[in-house]
Design an enzyme around this catalytic site. Structure first.
Site, PDB file in Angstrom:
ATOM      1  N   CYS A 170      52.836 -18.777  40.540  1.00  0.00           N
ATOM      2  CA  CYS A 170      51.292 -18.685  41.409  1.00  0.00           C
ATOM      3  C   CYS A 170      50.716 -17.852  39.833  1.00  0.00           C
ATOM      4  O   CYS A 170      50.547 -16.248  39.704  1.00  0.00           O
ATOM      5  CB  CYS A 170      51.827 -17.165  42.255  1.00  0.00           C
ATOM      6  SG  CYS A 170      49.938 -16.681  42.688  1.00  0.00           S
ATOM      7  N   LEU A 196      47.363 -19.066  45.060  1.00  0.00           N
ATOM      8  CA  LEU A 196      48.442 -19.579  45.893  1.00  0.00           C
ATOM      9  C   LEU A 196      48.978 -18.193  46.304  1.00  0.00           C
ATOM     10  O   LEU A 196      49.494 -18.408  47.090  1.00  0.00           O
ATOM     11  CB  LEU A 196      49.472 -19.732  44.986  1.00  0.00           C
ATOM     12  CG  LEU A 196      50.530 -20.725  45.214  1.00  0.00           C
ATOM     13  CD1 LEU A 196      49.464 -21.599  45.385  1.00  0.00           C
ATOM     14  CD2 LEU A 196      51.147 -21.254  43.300  1.00  0.00           C
ATOM     15  N   CYS A 197      48.915 -17.357  45.809  1.00  0.00           N
ATOM     16  CA  CYS A 197      49.706 -16.186  46.252  1.00  0.00           C
ATOM     17  C   CYS A 197      48.772 -15.658  47.780  1.00  0.00           C
ATOM     18  O   CYS A 197      49.700 -15.650  48.777  1.00  0.00           O
ATOM     19  CB  CYS A 197      49.922 -14.907  45.555  1.00  0.00           C
ATOM     20  SG  CYS A 197      48.767 -14.760  44.607  1.00  0.00           S
ATOM     21  N   THR A 198      47.267 -16.379  47.937  1.00  0.00           N
ATOM     22  CA  THR A 198      46.845 -15.168  49.079  1.00  0.00           C
ATOM     23  C   THR A 198      47.157 -16.626  50.298  1.00  0.00           C
ATOM     24  O   THR A 198      47.484 -15.879  51.316  1.00  0.00           O
ATOM     25  CB  THR A 198      45.438 -15.921  49.188  1.00  0.00           C
ATOM     26  OG1 THR A 198      44.777 -14.691  47.502  1.00  0.00           O
ATOM     27  CG2 THR A 198      44.392 -15.408  49.780  1.00  0.00           C
ATOM     28  N   ASN A 224      50.711 -15.675  51.293  1.00  0.00           N
ATOM     29  CA  ASN A 224      51.289 -14.696  52.039  1.00  0.00           C
ATOM     30  C   ASN A 224      50.471 -13.932  53.063  1.00  0.00           C
ATOM     31  O   ASN A 224      50.613 -13.614  54.193  1.00  0.00           O
ATOM     32  CB  ASN A 224      51.784 -13.851  50.767  1.00  0.00           C
ATOM     33  CG  ASN A 224      53.338 -13.833  50.093  1.00  0.00           C
ATOM     34  OD1 ASN A 224      53.779 -14.748  51.005  1.00  0.00           O
ATOM     35  ND2 ASN A 224      53.259 -14.297  49.179  1.00  0.00           N
TER      36      ASN A 224
END
Lengths: 182, 444
Positions: free
Chosen positions: A110, B211-213, B216
């Site tokens: 990320c 990507l983190c959204t 998660n």
């Protein structure tokens, strides 16, 4: 301005004679990556490996942080540069299993400039610095590994211990990590 | 030609003869009205249409009805049910067949005298010798990669004599693009006006989510689909392959997994169609926008071929979301464009069988016109990239070091071949053309 009609009438005669020495030209992506690679200015903690020196589109980046939670570790990233570079970012995966809030078990990373914030002015070097920064300052606010992020926020000492344990090779939070010490 | 045939010829092409056989206020400064021009349109001029989809069907129809008889069309795709509402050269029975072949057959049977040659192939399957035969290239593409490729090909075909462009090596590109109710059309004179690479920033970036959204905190149905695409598919890989957007099984799998995830996060609005749209990156197509853009492109082709009117300069945007808006402006050539600012420089080599690679590098570092520091040299041999030497990357340096003591002949570099040189002293990779003053004896 050109006048095609008259030009092309003239052209007719010599049209089918191929000019000697013409070869296939490199794409703009190829020209750009050649430039990026030749000018890679790696920090001393990083090195690259090109399995095939003729293929500048596929390579590995090795980061050995010399400070922070991850010092003494050795982390390998694979880079794949596509034909639409630099319109699209390269595909980067972490090949080393790592206990890190921003890297998951499948090696997804990320990092904003690898996805939503990529811009064609950025280079391979920008990504190298971005990745190095992830090891110096893991970011608990945008987690991919939620458990690691929670530990980092709530108990930095435990996080440090977990990182050490994972790098030596062992179980952390029910997941097994392979040894990745330098 | 018999009298009645002559009559019908006059009738059929009367409208074109009015523009081509009379002087008009918009003509090219050097335009000379003459019946020969119509003759050139019909029998001399060779047009390549790239893409036989939404724009391609319109383009083929327009060009054929404008009198162009010698048209080639390339498309690598086959016909799908969802194409039939706007790709009017295709019928239900054609589903699964080549777009290029069906479109060509339709035009050839419908427009008397027109000869469309189909190529059910990728543009990359052809080389310079194929593209060189055309007078104008028209693109109705939906991909940036393909546009960049054909742009690069046209630029690589330019010939320079002492740094001056030989205009007979230039093939104009007319490029159309549509997205829903918006479209654009442009005329590119490779080497002279802004090319695809000059204006690459104009293309909207692909929509990506952090990507983190998606991992998660998904909030949109798209986040759920992306999660399945990026995380779950590589992990579970149900068919042991990459995602194929045309395989209903794949789409169904992604749909089911996304639906589970949407339910888990209380997200509504997920549908099979949406999954298809996100996975295949589908952009809604509007038939009327295609018709307008193709008409503009076909008109530009006609202007280029005949000079009866000055071509558009050089970029038109069209928008009929709300009313109709259009605007034409001159997109500027980028002085350091990766593609079209690359005028190959000639480097004279006395004797390639004596000159070693390290001597060449020395020339690049020491000559007043280059003064490079750490040049990295690559070339293309037999269509493959080859790194000759690169000192800045350790693993490459070690494996190309032996090349330094090889002569240019040993390295397989022939007369007039081009090498790419990257160095910190110039903003772009330079292209150098090696000119041998002593011809290789074996080469006759």
């Amino acid at each position: 301005m050109i006048k095609l009609f008259s030009l092309k009438q003239q052209k007719k005669d010599g049209e089918s004679s191929p000019r000697p020495g013409n070869q296939k030209k490199p794409s703009a992506a190829q020209l750009r990556i050649t430039k990026d690679i030749n000018e890679l200015n790696l920090p001393k903690t990083c090195s690259t490996e090109f399995p095939d020196p003729d293929d500048l589109l596929t390579f590995k980046l090795i980061i050995c942080p010399d400070e922070g939670f991850y010092r003494t570790g050795r982390f390998v990233f694979s880079f794949k540069v596509g034909p639409n570079y630099p319109h699209e970012p390269p595909k980067v995966k972490c090949e080393t299993q790592v206990y890190h809030p921003n890297i998951d078990q499948q090696g997804n990373v990320c990092l904003n400039i690898l996805r939503e914030d990529w811009k064609p002015v950025l280079t391979i070097n920008s990504i190298v610095y971005g990745l190095q920064y992830l090891f110096l300052e893991p970011n608990a606010e945008d987690p991919l590994n939620k458990e690691a992020a929670e530990v980092l926020t709530n108990n930095r000492r435990l996080f440090e211990q977990n990182v050490q344990k994972a790098m030596r090779g062992g179980q952390v939070g029910g997941l097994y990590f392979e040894r990745c010490l330098k | 030609m018999g009298e009645s045939a002559q009559d019908s010829y006059q009738k059929r092409w009367g409208h074109l003869r009015k523009v081509l056989e009379r002087q008009g206020p918009f003509g090219h400064p050097e335009f000379e009205p003459s019946p020969e021009i119509l003759e050139f349109v019909m029998n001399g001029c060779k047009i390549l249409v790239i893409g036989a989809g939404g724009l391609g069907c319109e383009l083929l129809k327009d060009l054929a009805l404008m009198g162009f008889k010698n048209i080639h069309v390339i498309d690598m795709d086959t016909i799908e049910l969802s194409n039939l509402n706007r790709q009017f050269l295709f019928r239900r029975k054609d589903i699964g067949m080549s777009k290029a072949e069906c479109a060509a057959a339709f035009i050839n049977s419908r427009v008397h005298g027109c000869q469309v040659t189909p190529h059910y192939k990728r543009i990359q399957d052809f080389d310079e010798s194929f593209y060189r035969q055309f007078h104008v290239i028209v693109c109705g593409l939906d991909s940036i990669v393909a546009r960049r490729w054909i742009n690069g090909m046209m630029i690589s075909m330019l010939q320079y004599d002492d740094g001056v462009l030989d205009q007979s090596s230039l093939i104009p590109i007319v490029d159309g693009g549509t997205e829903g109710f918006k479209g654009n059309a442009r005329v590119i004179m490779p080497g002279l006006t802004a090319c695809i690479e000059c204006t690459l920033d104009l293309y909207p970036p692909q929509i990506t989510y952090p990507l983190c959204t998606i991992a998660n905190t998904p909030r949109l149905p798209e986040h759920c689909i992306e999660y399945v695409k990026v995380v779950q598919w590589p992990k579970e890989n149900p068919w042991g392959s990459n995602i194929d957007g045309d395989d209903p099984q794949h789409i169904t799998w992604i749909y089911e997994k996304s639906a589970e995830r949407a339910l888990q996060f209380n997200i509504t609005g997920l549908s099979y169609r949406l999954v298809q749209g996100v996975v295949k990156n589908i952009i809604p197509a509007v038939a009327s926008t295609n018709a307008v853009i193709a008409a503009v492109c076909a008109t530009e082709v006609f202007k280029l071929a005949t000079s009866c009117c000055v071509p558009m300069n050089n970029y038109m945007v069209f928008n009929d979301v709300d009313g109709i808006y259009s605007y034409t402006y001159e997109a500027e050539k980028k002085s350091n464009c990766l593609a079209c600012s690359q005028v190959p420089q000639t480097l004279e080599i006395k004797d390639p069988s004596k000159m070693k690679l390290k001597d060449l590098i020395q020339v690049l570092c020491e000559s007043a016109s280059f003064q490079m520091r750490n040049p990295g040299l690559t070339t293309y041999i037999n269509g493959k990239n080859k790194t000759l030497y690169m000192s800045t990357i350790k693993s490459i340096e070690e494996r190309t070091r032996d090349n330094l003591n090889k002569t240019l002949t040993d390295l397989g570099l022939s007369d007039n071949c081009e090498i790419m040189v990257a160095d910190q002293t110039s903003p772009n990779t330079l292209i150098l053309k090696l000119k041998y003053l002593i011809e290789d004896v074996n080469m006759d």
